[in-house]
Scaffold this motif. Sequence first.
Motif, PDB file in Angstrom:
ATOM      1  N   THR A 190      62.876  57.074   8.912  1.00  5.25           N
ATOM      2  CA  THR A 190      61.889  57.239  10.013  1.00  5.25           C
ATOM      3  C   THR A 190      60.505  56.320   9.860  1.00  5.25           C
ATOM      4  O   THR A 190      59.938  56.078  10.782  1.00  5.25           O
ATOM      5  CB  THR A 190      61.313  58.848  10.423  1.00  5.25           C
ATOM      6  OG1 THR A 190      60.770  59.251   9.029  1.00  5.25           O
ATOM      7  CG2 THR A 190      62.516  59.474  10.677  1.00  5.25           C
ATOM      8  N   SER A 204      72.905  64.888   8.114  1.00  3.84           N
ATOM      9  CA  SER A 204      72.419  66.141   7.721  1.00  3.84           C
ATOM     10  C   SER A 204      71.331  66.876   8.665  1.00  3.84           C
ATOM     11  O   SER A 204      70.770  66.217   9.468  1.00  3.84           O
ATOM     12  CB  SER A 204      71.619  66.188   6.207  1.00  3.84           C
ATOM     13  OG  SER A 204      70.442  65.891   6.502  1.00  3.84           O
ATOM     14  N   PHE A 205      71.387  68.305   8.805  1.00  5.63           N
ATOM     15  CA  PHE A 205      70.439  68.755   9.653  1.00  5.63           C
ATOM     16  C   PHE A 205      68.831  68.429   9.475  1.00  5.63           C
ATOM     17  O   PHE A 205      68.175  68.127  10.309  1.00  5.63           O
ATOM     18  CB  PHE A 205      70.553  70.404   9.385  1.00  5.63           C
ATOM     19  CG  PHE A 205      69.321  71.360  10.093  1.00  5.63           C
ATOM     20  CD1 PHE A 205      69.741  71.438  11.627  1.00  5.63           C
ATOM     21  CD2 PHE A 205      68.452  71.768   9.451  1.00  5.63           C
ATOM     22  CE1 PHE A 205      68.843  72.163  12.262  1.00  5.63           C
ATOM     23  CE2 PHE A 205      67.168  72.345  10.517  1.00  5.63           C
ATOM     24  CZ  PHE A 205      67.653  72.664  11.641  1.00  5.63           C
ATOM     25  N   GLN A 206      68.456  68.338   8.171  1.00  5.59           N
ATOM     26  CA  GLN A 206      67.179  67.764   7.603  1.00  5.59           C
ATOM     27  C   GLN A 206      67.036  66.429   8.396  1.00  5.59           C
ATOM     28  O   GLN A 206      65.880  66.023   8.808  1.00  5.59           O
ATOM     29  CB  GLN A 206      67.046  67.738   6.190  1.00  5.59           C
ATOM     30  CG  GLN A 206      65.582  67.362   5.834  1.00  5.59           C
ATOM     31  CD  GLN A 206      65.232  67.609   4.265  1.00  5.59           C
ATOM     32  OE1 GLN A 206      66.002  68.093   3.849  1.00  5.59           O
ATOM     33  NE2 GLN A 206      64.282  66.638   4.109  1.00  5.59           N
ATOM     34  N   SER A 207      67.996  65.559   7.990  1.00 11.10           N
ATOM     35  CA  SER A 207      67.652  64.126   8.939  1.00 11.10           C
ATOM     36  C   SER A 207      67.510  64.224  10.225  1.00 11.10           C
ATOM     37  O   SER A 207      66.845  63.338  10.694  1.00 11.10           O
ATOM     38  CB  SER A 207      68.922  63.124   8.677  1.00 11.10           C
ATOM     39  OG  SER A 207      69.073  63.159   6.860  1.00 11.10           O
ATOM     40  N   ARG A 208      68.253  65.079  11.050  1.00  6.80           N
ATOM     41  CA  ARG A 208      68.284  65.021  12.405  1.00  6.80           C
ATOM     42  C   ARG A 208      66.917  65.643  12.792  1.00  6.80           C
ATOM     43  O   ARG A 208      66.070  65.207  13.568  1.00  6.80           O
ATOM     44  CB  ARG A 208      69.100  65.870  12.916  1.00  6.80           C
ATOM     45  CG  ARG A 208      70.414  65.560  13.230  1.00  6.80           C
ATOM     46  CD  ARG A 208      71.545  66.395  13.788  1.00  6.80           C
ATOM     47  NE  ARG A 208      72.680  66.793  12.768  1.00  6.80           N
ATOM     48  CZ  ARG A 208      73.255  67.879  12.719  1.00  6.80           C
ATOM     49  NH1 ARG A 208      73.265  68.726  13.901  1.00  6.80           N
ATOM     50  NH2 ARG A 208      74.143  68.007  11.955  1.00  6.80           N
ATOM     51  N   LYS A 209      66.385  66.705  11.890  1.00  4.14           N
ATOM     52  CA  LYS A 209      64.787  67.133  12.312  1.00  4.14           C
ATOM     53  C   LYS A 209      63.907  65.912  11.899  1.00  4.14           C
ATOM     54  O   LYS A 209      62.987  66.259  12.817  1.00  4.14           O
ATOM     55  CB  LYS A 209      64.849  68.473  11.381  1.00  4.14           C
ATOM     56  CG  LYS A 209      65.531  69.559  11.907  1.00  4.14           C
ATOM     57  CD  LYS A 209      64.923  70.107  13.319  1.00  4.14           C
ATOM     58  CE  LYS A 209      65.797  70.923  14.021  1.00  4.14           C
ATOM     59  NZ  LYS A 209      65.582  70.936  15.392  1.00  4.14           N
ATOM     60  N   GLU A 210      64.189  65.346  10.990  1.00  2.00           N
ATOM     61  CA  GLU A 210      63.022  64.429  10.597  1.00  2.00           C
ATOM     62  C   GLU A 210      63.096  63.282  11.776  1.00  2.00           C
ATOM     63  O   GLU A 210      62.052  62.815  12.230  1.00  2.00           O
ATOM     64  CB  GLU A 210      63.373  63.571   9.350  1.00  2.00           C
ATOM     65  CG  GLU A 210      63.032  64.265   7.986  1.00  2.00           C
ATOM     66  CD  GLU A 210      63.651  63.718   6.812  1.00  2.00           C
ATOM     67  OE1 GLU A 210      63.907  62.559   7.017  1.00  2.00           O
ATOM     68  OE2 GLU A 210      63.512  64.516   5.921  1.00  2.00           O
ATOM     69  N   GLU A 237      63.853  63.955  14.988  1.00  2.00           N
ATOM     70  CA  GLU A 237      63.049  64.383  16.237  1.00  2.00           C
ATOM     71  C   GLU A 237      61.739  64.485  15.764  1.00  2.00           C
ATOM     72  O   GLU A 237      60.760  64.329  16.945  1.00  2.00           O
ATOM     73  CB  GLU A 237      63.791  66.086  16.326  1.00  2.00           C
ATOM     74  CG  GLU A 237      65.241  65.788  16.849  1.00  2.00           C
ATOM     75  CD  GLU A 237      65.792  67.167  16.765  1.00  2.00           C
ATOM     76  OE1 GLU A 237      65.245  68.152  16.284  1.00  2.00           O
ATOM     77  OE2 GLU A 237      66.946  67.318  17.515  1.00  2.00           O
TER      78      GLU A 237
END
Length: 124
Positions: free
Chosen positions: A39, A67-73, A75
């Motif tokens: 990001t 990963s869920f964490q990558s998606r959240k980052e 967003e």
Amino acid sequence: CIRDRSQTVLSDNSRLTNRTGRGSQPLRVMLDSQLRVPTSLNIYSPLGLNQDGPSPILLVATTAKASFQSRKEAELAGAEVLVLEGKDQRVDLEALLRNLGERGIQTVLCEGGGELATALSPII
């Protein structure tokens, strides 16, 4: 609307913007099946205002391999993340084009290499 493969973004650190000074900024769409693009790169930079208001966001098309964490980052960096699982653990390009059509996008400028062009050729 501009599309780009994640490898191109990683090597070019591109912004995918309209630099002419005329017209609006495009909706930037990045294909990244594993969300490997950090990001901190330019593509996640906000674009500011267009003549019609805020510039479009970055749309990241990914798969369940991200990963869920990558998606959240992504967003949190301001991107809208779409999980579109296709064949061979790649982004479902047909579903992505449908999604863009539902947003009223009728023109797509595709920036990438032969692999992306080959994947798109039976669809468009």
